[in-house]
Scaffold this motif. Structure first.
Motif, PDB file in Angstrom:
ATOM      1  N   LEU A 293       0.865  -1.162  -0.069  1.00 48.81           N
ATOM      2  CA  LEU A 293      -0.010  -0.159   0.056  1.00 48.81           C
ATOM      3  C   LEU A 293       0.538   1.675  -0.288  1.00 48.81           C
ATOM      4  CD1 LEU A 293      -3.033  -0.635   2.684  1.00 48.81           C
ATOM      5  CD2 LEU A 293      -3.036  -1.231  -0.208  1.00 48.81           C
ATOM      6  N   SER A 294       2.019   1.159   0.709  1.00 48.82           N
ATOM      7  CA  SER A 294       2.957   1.844   0.425  1.00 48.82           C
ATOM      8  C   SER A 294       4.140   2.051  -1.102  1.00 48.82           C
ATOM      9  CB  SER A 294       4.049   2.285   1.151  1.00 48.82           C
ATOM     10  OG  SER A 294       5.348   2.516   1.141  1.00 48.82           O
ATOM     11  N   ILE A 295       3.314   2.793  -1.940  1.00 53.39           N
ATOM     12  CA  ILE A 295       3.934   2.924  -2.931  1.00 53.39           C
ATOM     13  C   ILE A 295       5.925   2.736  -3.717  1.00 53.39           C
ATOM     14  CG2 ILE A 295       3.857   3.901  -5.847  1.00 53.39           C
ATOM     15  CD1 ILE A 295       1.534   5.294  -4.805  1.00 53.39           C
ATOM     16  N   VAL A 374       5.418   3.368   5.338  1.00 53.62           N
ATOM     17  CA  VAL A 374       4.399   2.204   5.098  1.00 53.62           C
ATOM     18  C   VAL A 374       3.305   3.079   5.584  1.00 53.62           C
ATOM     19  CG1 VAL A 374       2.805   1.265   7.066  1.00 53.62           C
ATOM     20  CG2 VAL A 374       5.574   0.929   7.302  1.00 53.62           C
ATOM     21  N   PHE A 375       1.914   2.735   4.524  1.00 54.07           N
ATOM     22  CA  PHE A 375       0.559   3.355   4.627  1.00 54.07           C
ATOM     23  C   PHE A 375      -0.377   2.552   5.002  1.00 54.07           C
ATOM     24  CE2 PHE A 375      -3.435   3.872   1.713  1.00 54.07           C
ATOM     25  CZ  PHE A 375      -3.689   5.845   2.381  1.00 54.07           C
ATOM     26  N   TYR A 376      -1.253   3.087   5.162  1.00 54.90           N
ATOM     27  CA  TYR A 376      -2.811   2.565   6.198  1.00 54.90           C
ATOM     28  C   TYR A 376      -3.809   3.668   5.618  1.00 54.90           C
ATOM     29  CZ  TYR A 376       0.018  -0.787   9.832  1.00 54.90           C
ATOM     30  OH  TYR A 376       0.394  -1.283   9.843  1.00 54.90           O
ATOM     31  N   ALA A 377      -5.379   2.792   5.632  1.00 53.29           N
ATOM     32  CA  ALA A 377      -5.865   3.687   4.962  1.00 53.29           C
ATOM     33  C   ALA A 377      -6.367   4.689   5.722  1.00 53.29           C
ATOM     34  CB  ALA A 377      -7.768   2.610   4.987  1.00 53.29           C
ATOM     35  N   TRP A 378      -5.944   4.904   7.514  1.00 51.02           N
ATOM     36  CA  TRP A 378      -6.902   6.134   7.741  1.00 51.02           C
ATOM     37  C   TRP A 378      -5.863   7.128   7.841  1.00 51.02           C
ATOM     38  CZ3 TRP A 378      -6.260   1.285   9.613  1.00 51.02           C
ATOM     39  CH2 TRP A 378      -5.075   0.741  10.689  1.00 51.02           C
ATOM     40  N   LEU A 418      -5.915  -7.016   4.151  1.00 48.07           N
ATOM     41  CA  LEU A 418      -5.526  -7.713   2.700  1.00 48.07           C
ATOM     42  C   LEU A 418      -3.943  -7.583   2.047  1.00 48.07           C
ATOM     43  CD1 LEU A 418      -9.670  -7.568   1.874  1.00 48.07           C
ATOM     44  CD2 LEU A 418      -8.540  -9.327   2.767  1.00 48.07           C
ATOM     45  N   ALA A 419      -3.908  -6.419   2.508  1.00 43.82           N
ATOM     46  CA  ALA A 419      -2.638  -5.840   1.981  1.00 43.82           C
ATOM     47  C   ALA A 419      -1.270  -6.840   2.223  1.00 43.82           C
ATOM     48  CB  ALA A 419      -1.696  -5.122   2.704  1.00 43.82           C
ATOM     49  N   THR A 420      -1.775  -7.495   3.475  1.00 42.30           N
ATOM     50  CA  THR A 420      -0.387  -8.955   3.820  1.00 42.30           C
ATOM     51  C   THR A 420      -0.751 -10.356   2.928  1.00 42.30           C
ATOM     52  OG1 THR A 420      -2.256  -9.774   5.518  1.00 42.30           O
ATOM     53  CG2 THR A 420      -0.529  -7.732   6.118  1.00 42.30           C
ATOM     54  N   LYS A 421      -2.514 -10.329   2.398  1.00 50.29           N
ATOM     55  CA  LYS A 421      -2.915 -11.328   1.728  1.00 50.29           C
ATOM     56  C   LYS A 421      -2.220 -11.207   0.290  1.00 50.29           C
ATOM     57  CE  LYS A 421      -4.222 -12.683   5.711  1.00 50.29           C
ATOM     58  NZ  LYS A 421      -3.093 -13.625   6.448  1.00 50.29           N
ATOM     59  N   THR A 422      -1.843  -9.806  -0.506  1.00 48.89           N
ATOM     60  CA  THR A 422      -2.149 -10.180  -1.478  1.00 48.89           C
ATOM     61  C   THR A 422      -0.426  -9.050  -1.850  1.00 48.89           C
ATOM     62  OG1 THR A 422      -3.418  -7.849  -1.828  1.00 48.89           O
ATOM     63  CG2 THR A 422      -4.440  -9.509  -2.174  1.00 48.89           C
ATOM     64  N   LYS A 423       0.477  -9.628  -1.423  1.00 46.94           N
ATOM     65  CA  LYS A 423       1.686  -8.498  -1.385  1.00 46.94           C
ATOM     66  C   LYS A 423       2.608  -9.314  -2.821  1.00 46.94           C
ATOM     67  CE  LYS A 423       3.437  -9.453   3.416  1.00 46.94           C
ATOM     68  NZ  LYS A 423       4.849  -9.891   4.292  1.00 46.94           N
ATOM     69  N   LEU A 424       2.381  -9.971  -3.448  1.00 43.52           N
ATOM     70  CA  LEU A 424       3.308 -10.476  -4.321  1.00 43.52           C
ATOM     71  C   LEU A 424       2.177  -9.292  -5.201  1.00 43.52           C
ATOM     72  CD1 LEU A 424       5.383 -11.725  -6.394  1.00 43.52           C
ATOM     73  CD2 LEU A 424       3.956 -13.483  -6.505  1.00 43.52           C
ATOM     74  N   LEU A 429       1.632  -4.541  -9.428  1.00 45.80           N
ATOM     75  CA  LEU A 429       1.019  -3.549  -9.115  1.00 45.80           C
ATOM     76  C   LEU A 429       0.892  -1.864  -8.827  1.00 45.80           C
ATOM     77  CD1 LEU A 429      -2.296  -3.081  -9.960  1.00 45.80           C
ATOM     78  CD2 LEU A 429      -3.110  -2.894  -7.701  1.00 45.80           C
ATOM     79  N   ASP A 430       2.369  -2.143  -8.072  1.00 48.28           N
ATOM     80  CA  ASP A 430       2.071  -0.365  -7.395  1.00 48.28           C
ATOM     81  C   ASP A 430       3.348  -0.429  -9.431  1.00 48.28           C
ATOM     82  OD1 ASP A 430       0.947  -0.133  -5.502  1.00 48.28           O
ATOM     83  OD2 ASP A 430       2.835  -0.662  -4.278  1.00 48.28           O
ATOM     84  N   VAL A 431       4.424  -1.302  -9.649  1.00 44.52           N
ATOM     85  CA  VAL A 431       4.760  -0.691 -10.666  1.00 44.52           C
ATOM     86  C   VAL A 431       4.548  -0.253 -11.412  1.00 44.52           C
ATOM     87  CG1 VAL A 431       6.536  -2.242 -12.278  1.00 44.52           C
ATOM     88  CG2 VAL A 431       6.753  -3.023  -9.090  1.00 44.52           C
ATOM     89  N   ALA A 432       3.470  -1.140 -12.026  1.00 39.19           N
ATOM     90  CA  ALA A 432       2.188  -1.055 -13.010  1.00 39.19           C
ATOM     91  C   ALA A 432       2.066   0.772 -13.297  1.00 39.19           C
ATOM     92  CB  ALA A 432       0.868  -1.058 -13.227  1.00 39.19           C
ATOM     93  N   LEU A 433       0.863   0.779 -12.009  1.00 38.80           N
ATOM     94  CA  LEU A 433       0.687   2.209 -11.063  1.00 38.80           C
ATOM     95  C   LEU A 433       2.160   3.250 -11.708  1.00 38.80           C
ATOM     96  CD1 LEU A 433      -0.969   4.435 -10.074  1.00 38.80           C
ATOM     97  CD2 LEU A 433      -0.628   2.961  -8.404  1.00 38.80           C
TER      98      LEU A 433
END
Length: 454
Positions: A293-295, A374-378, A418-424, A429-433
């Motif tokens: 979540l942190s780009i 590090v990024f969290y939603a809040w 959910l970020a901990t379950k979707t690391k790869l 996705l960050d690279v593409a962004l």
């Protein structure tokens, strides 16, 4: 038959409260937990739909009444989306015991409620400011060992921070009152009780004073904001612009008054609490966390995965560290560009500078959030709150509305992300962004520099 958004939203928050009782704390993945998580996502979808129908309302009083109705079930439910409030309560106990929170975590006392604190934070010092420590200490003292009372008091503080945001945004413009009822606020302020909303309230109040030329009061507000979280200093230079360029001419003394009162407010709180600038050492306390979540962290993780595949697993941490360093460089450039753009606007049209200057400040706070390690939603609360004090239009308005609906979906009721379950996939996705952003920037610059042939 069309369902009234107000009652759809109330049904959603009732279901969210139910999900909190079923899956509000980290438990084995039993039937109750699975049911709670399913209810959580159904309720979030319902709440998103209800708020989307309310977002364009031009009647602030009606929106705020709706926000209060939606919030009511969450006020009696366990904290959801994150369990930081338990760490806040323990930090208050440490403060009351005279321990330095920049050096010790909740396990040092140990705290009465240590078992409720997520394991990650039990030995971790906190990077918050002296005002937050004083508030936490007061809550812990009043709670007198009762965790439910502590959570209720922290919720009261969070709601007061939200009220301050709404009042300051209303003074700045008509304000976007609908954001006060958004899923992001309901989940991470009313339920999750994050102190970012108090930071946002002080920053918005500082801007409200700045637009009226009250440099001293503006400085005090920003000093109090920095005494919650140091992030407030990112927005301070934009307040200086509003104070420096007034409709009645250049006011050179105002920035001096602003700086002196901001520093004075912080120093007085630091002296009173015994916690000075130790937060500088504690800021890296979350650096061991690696989530996409942190780009910059996501880009570094993607590079690390490639290096692992190439037979160099030890290079993973180095790749993340290099990407984070590049992120800080990019952040510095973005902050400078936003401030420079705001400066040009303030110099050219002082009487019309409030909206563009506040927009720059809000974007600066958001950039600081997503480009940090590090990024969290809040973390997005402060930037979005400042943007709520402007006349949001066009793509920015749409982007803010999408963000306040989408961000709550990143966490589960028991605080697992959910970020901990979707690391790869998230890392790539960050690279593409980043690739898309760089491509569009280069294309725009190229189009500007080289006029098209006729």
């Amino acid at each position: 038959m069309r369902l009234n958004p107000r009652w759809l939203g109330l049904a959603a928050t009732v279901l969210l409260a139910v999900s909190g009782f079923l899956a509000g704390k980290p438990l084995p993945h039993d039937a109750a937990w699975v049911t709670g998580v399913c209810v959580w996502f159904v309720a979030l979808l319902m709440l998103a739909r209800a708020w989307w129908g309310l977002r364009e309302s031009t009647r602030p009083r009606e929106v705020l009444v709706t926000a209060a109705i939606w919030a009511a079930p969450l006020l009696v439910a366990p904290p959801m989306g994150a369990l930081d409030v338990y760490a806040y309560a323990c930090q208050g106990q440490l403060f009351d015991a005279g321990l330095n929170l920049y050096e010790h975590g909740p396990s040092a006392l140990p705290c009465t409620w240590l078992s409720d604190v997520p394991p990650l934070w039990r030995d971790t010092p906190t990077p918050y400011g002296p005002l937050w420590f004083a508030i936490s200490g007061g809550v812990a003292w009043l709670a007198h060992g009762h965790l439910i009372v502590a959570v209720g008091l922290f919720r009261l503080v969070a709601v007061l921070g939200l009220v301050l945001c709404v009042a300051a945004a209303h003074r700045l413009t008509d304000g976007n009152a609908a954001l006060a009822a958004s899923p992001l606020v309901l989940i991470h302020v009313v339920s999750g009780v994050h102190n970012d909303i108090l930071l946002a309230g002080f920053v918005l109040a500082g801007f409200a004073f700045a637009t009226r030329g009250r440099s001293g009061l503006s400085g005090v507000a920003f000093g109090l904001g920095a005494a919650i979280k140091v992030t407030a200093v990112v927005a301070a230079p934009f307040a200086v612009l509003l104070l420096l360029f007034r409709t009645n001419g250049l006011c050179r003394r105002a920035p001096i008054s602003f700086t002196a009162t901001a520093a004075g407010a912080y120093v007085l709180l630091a002296a009173a609490t015994g916690h000075g600038i130790g937060f500088l050492g504690a800021l890296g306390s979350t650096a061991q966390l690696k989530q996409w979540l942190s780009i910059p962290t996501g880009v570094g993780m993607a590079a690390g995965y490639v290096l692992r595949a190439a037979g160099r697993p030890a290079a993973f941490d180095t790749a993340v560290a290099v990407a984070r360093a590049a992120g800080f460089v990019a952040l510095a450039a973005i902050l400078l560009a936003l401030w420079w753009r705001a400066l040009r606007t303030a110099r050219r049209a002082p009487g019309e500078a409030a909206d563009p200057v506040l927009t720059g400040a809000g974007l600066a706070l958001l950039a600081t959030a997503v480009l940090g390690p590090v990024f969290y939603a809040w973390y997005a609360l402060a930037g979005i709150a400042v943007l709520a004090g402007t006349h949001l239009t066009g793509r920015l308005r749409t982007g803010v509305h999408v963000a306040v609906v989408a961000l709550p979906f990143l966490t589960l009721p028991d605080s697992l992300g959910l970020a901990t379950k979707t690391k790869l996939p998230g890392a790539f996705l960050d690279v593409a962004l980043v690739a898309v952003v760089v491509y569009r920037f280069v294309r725009r610059r190229g189009g500007t520099a080289v006029p098209a042939e006729r």
